[in-house]
Design a protein around this motif. Structure first.
Motif, mmCIF file in Angstrom:
data_model
loop_
_atom_site.group_PDB
_atom_site.id
_atom_site.type_symbol
_atom_site.label_atom_id
_atom_site.label_comp_id
_atom_site.label_asym_id
_atom_site.label_seq_id
_atom_site.Cartn_x
_atom_site.Cartn_y
_atom_site.Cartn_z
ATOM 1 N N THR A 22 0.838 -1.205 0.000
ATOM 2 C CA THR A 22 0.000 0.000 0.000
ATOM 3 C C THR A 22 0.872 1.253 0.000
ATOM 4 O O THR A 22 0.571 2.231 -0.695
ATOM 5 C CB THR A 22 -0.947 -0.020 1.218
ATOM 6 O OG1 THR A 22 -1.819 -1.139 1.082
ATOM 7 C CG2 THR A 22 -1.770 1.246 1.317
ATOM 8 N N GLU A 41 -6.951 0.837 -1.062
ATOM 9 C CA GLU A 41 -7.242 -0.277 -0.169
ATOM 10 C C GLU A 41 -8.477 0.062 0.664
ATOM 11 O O GLU A 41 -8.645 1.196 1.117
ATOM 12 C CB GLU A 41 -6.032 -0.474 0.759
ATOM 13 C CG GLU A 41 -6.099 -1.685 1.636
ATOM 14 C CD GLU A 41 -4.802 -1.879 2.423
ATOM 15 O OE1 GLU A 41 -4.268 -2.974 2.418
ATOM 16 O OE2 GLU A 41 -4.330 -0.893 3.034
ATOM 17 N N ASP A 55 -5.527 -1.721 -5.156
ATOM 18 C CA ASP A 55 -4.924 -2.188 -3.911
ATOM 19 C C ASP A 55 -5.847 -3.200 -3.232
ATOM 20 O O ASP A 55 -6.834 -2.825 -2.607
ATOM 21 C CB ASP A 55 -4.638 -0.998 -2.992
ATOM 22 C CG ASP A 55 -3.716 -1.376 -1.828
ATOM 23 O OD1 ASP A 55 -3.485 -2.589 -1.611
ATOM 24 O OD2 ASP A 55 -3.235 -0.454 -1.146
ATOM 25 N N GLU A 56 -5.531 -4.463 -3.378
ATOM 26 C CA GLU A 56 -6.258 -5.578 -2.766
ATOM 27 C C GLU A 56 -7.768 -5.556 -3.030
ATOM 28 O O GLU A 56 -8.574 -5.517 -2.089
ATOM 29 C CB GLU A 56 -5.983 -5.625 -1.255
ATOM 30 C CG GLU A 56 -4.488 -5.781 -0.997
ATOM 31 C CD GLU A 56 -4.181 -6.600 0.239
ATOM 32 O OE1 GLU A 56 -4.948 -7.527 0.549
ATOM 33 O OE2 GLU A 56 -3.168 -6.307 0.881
HETATM 34 MG MG LIG Z 1 -2.011 -2.800 2.074
#
Ligand SMILES: [Mg+2]
Ligand SMILES: Nc1ncnc2c1ncn2[C@@H]1O[C@H](COP(=O)(O)OP(=O)(O)OP(=O)(O)O)[C@@H](O)[C@H]1O
Length: 240
Positions: free
Chosen positions: A47, A89, A165-166
Motif C-alpha cells: 500500500t 485499499e 490495492d487488494e
Molecule cells: Mg495494504
C-alpha cells in the motif's frame, strides 16, 4: 521484459511515514497494456508503494517515470490528470452519498469531465448491479458491491494505468472470482494495470509479470508462469 520504454518506470523508490522508513529502494515497471502484480504479505509495503507512486505520500528518494515524465513529488490530482489512477485499499467510498454521486466524483478530474456521461454508461454496463442500485447510499452496499463502486469510480477518471490495492480483500470466494474476471476484462480491453494482492495464486494466474515485496524490498520478480513454478513462491505464498 517489457518494451524499451515502459509506461510506468519506478526506480529505487524510497518512502515511509515520518521517521519510519518502509520502502527501501523499490524498482518495478509496467509496459503499455500490461497487467503487473505486486504481491507480498501483511506489512510488506504494498500500500505504501501504491501511495508513493500516486502521490498520496511523498517519496523520499528515487524516480517515478510515467509516460516519460518524472511525477515523483506531484500531488494526487496532478498525477490523476496524467491518467494514473488508484483504487485504494478498503474501497473508501463516500458512505452517505448515492452510488451515482460516488461515480460522478470519479469524473471530477479535468481529463474526465467531458466524457462523464458516456463513462457512466460504460461503468453501468460493466457492473449492472451498480446500475440497479444507482440511488442507494454507498454505505449500504455489500462489500463486493462497494468494491465494484470503487473500481467504477476509478474508471470514471478514464485511467491510462489503474492501480488496484487488494480488490479481493474481504470478499466471498464467488465475488473474488467475479472481481478477477472483471479485472481480466479490463486488461483484455487494453488497460494497463497494477494489481496489488495477497491472493497470490489467482493473481499469478491472470497477470503477465509479478514482483514480490518483503520488508519494503523486491525479493523476487519475473513472469507469472515462472513464479508459479518457483519453489520459494510455492512454499512461502501458496503453501504447497
Ligand atoms: Mg495494504
Ligand atoms: N500511516 C502510517 N504511519 C506509520 N506507519 C505506517 C503507516 N501506514 C503503514 N505503516 C507501516 O508501513 C509498513 C508497510 O505497510 P503497508 O500498509 O504498506 O503494507 P501492505 O503490504 O500494504 O500490508 P497489507 O497487506 O496488510 O495491506 C507497515 O509496517 C505499517 O505498519
Amino acid at each position: 521484459m517489457t518494451a524499451a520504454r515502459p509506461l510506468l518506470d519506478v526506480r529505487d523508490l524510497v518512502a515511509g511515514y515520518g521517521q519510519i522508513s518502509v520502502l527501501a529502494g523499490v524498482s518495478f515497471e509496467v509496459g503499455e497494456g500490461e497487467m503487473v502484480a505486486i504481491l507480498g504479505g501483511n506489512g510488506a509495503g504494498k500500500t505504501t508503494l501504491i501511495r508513493a507512486v500516486s502521490g498520496v505520500i511523498r517519496s523520499a528518494g528515487g524516480r517515478v517515470i510515467f509516460s516519460g515524465r518524472d511525477i515523483a513529488g506531484w500531488t494526487t490530482d496532478r498525477v490523476g490528470e496524467e491518467g494514473l489512477i488508484q483504487v485504494p485499499e478498503g474501497r473508501q467510498v463516500f458512505a452517505s452519498l448515492e452510488v451515482e454521486e460516488n461515480l460522478r466524483l470519479g469524473a471530477i478530474l479535468r481529463r474526465a469531465r467531458a466524457n462523464a456521461k458516456s463513462e457512466l454508461e460504460r461503468v453501468y454496463a460493466l457492473f449492472p448491479r451498480l446500475a440497479e442500485r444507482r440511488r442507494q447510499a454507498a454505505g449500504t452496499l455489500s462489500g463486493g458491491e462497494q468494491q465494484m463502486l470503487a473500481i467504477g469510480r476509478a474508471l470514471m477518471a478514464r485511467p491510462v494505468l489503474m492501480m488496484l490495492d487488494e480488490p479481493s480483500l474481504g470478499l466471498a470466494p464467488i465475488m473474488v472470482d467475479a472481481m478477477f474476471e472483471t479485472i481480466t476484462q479490463l486488461a483484455r480491453e487494453g488497460m494497463s494495470l497494477v494489481l496489488v494482492e495477497q491472493n497470490v495464486a489467482e493473481s499469478l494466474a491472470i497477470c503477465k509479470r509479478a514482483y514480490v515485496l518483503e520488508n519494503g524490498k523486491v525479493v523476487l520478480s519475473g513472469r507469472c508462469d515462472a513464479l508459479l513454478a518457483d519453489d520459494r513462491v510455492r512454499q512461502a505464498y501458496l503453501g504447497i
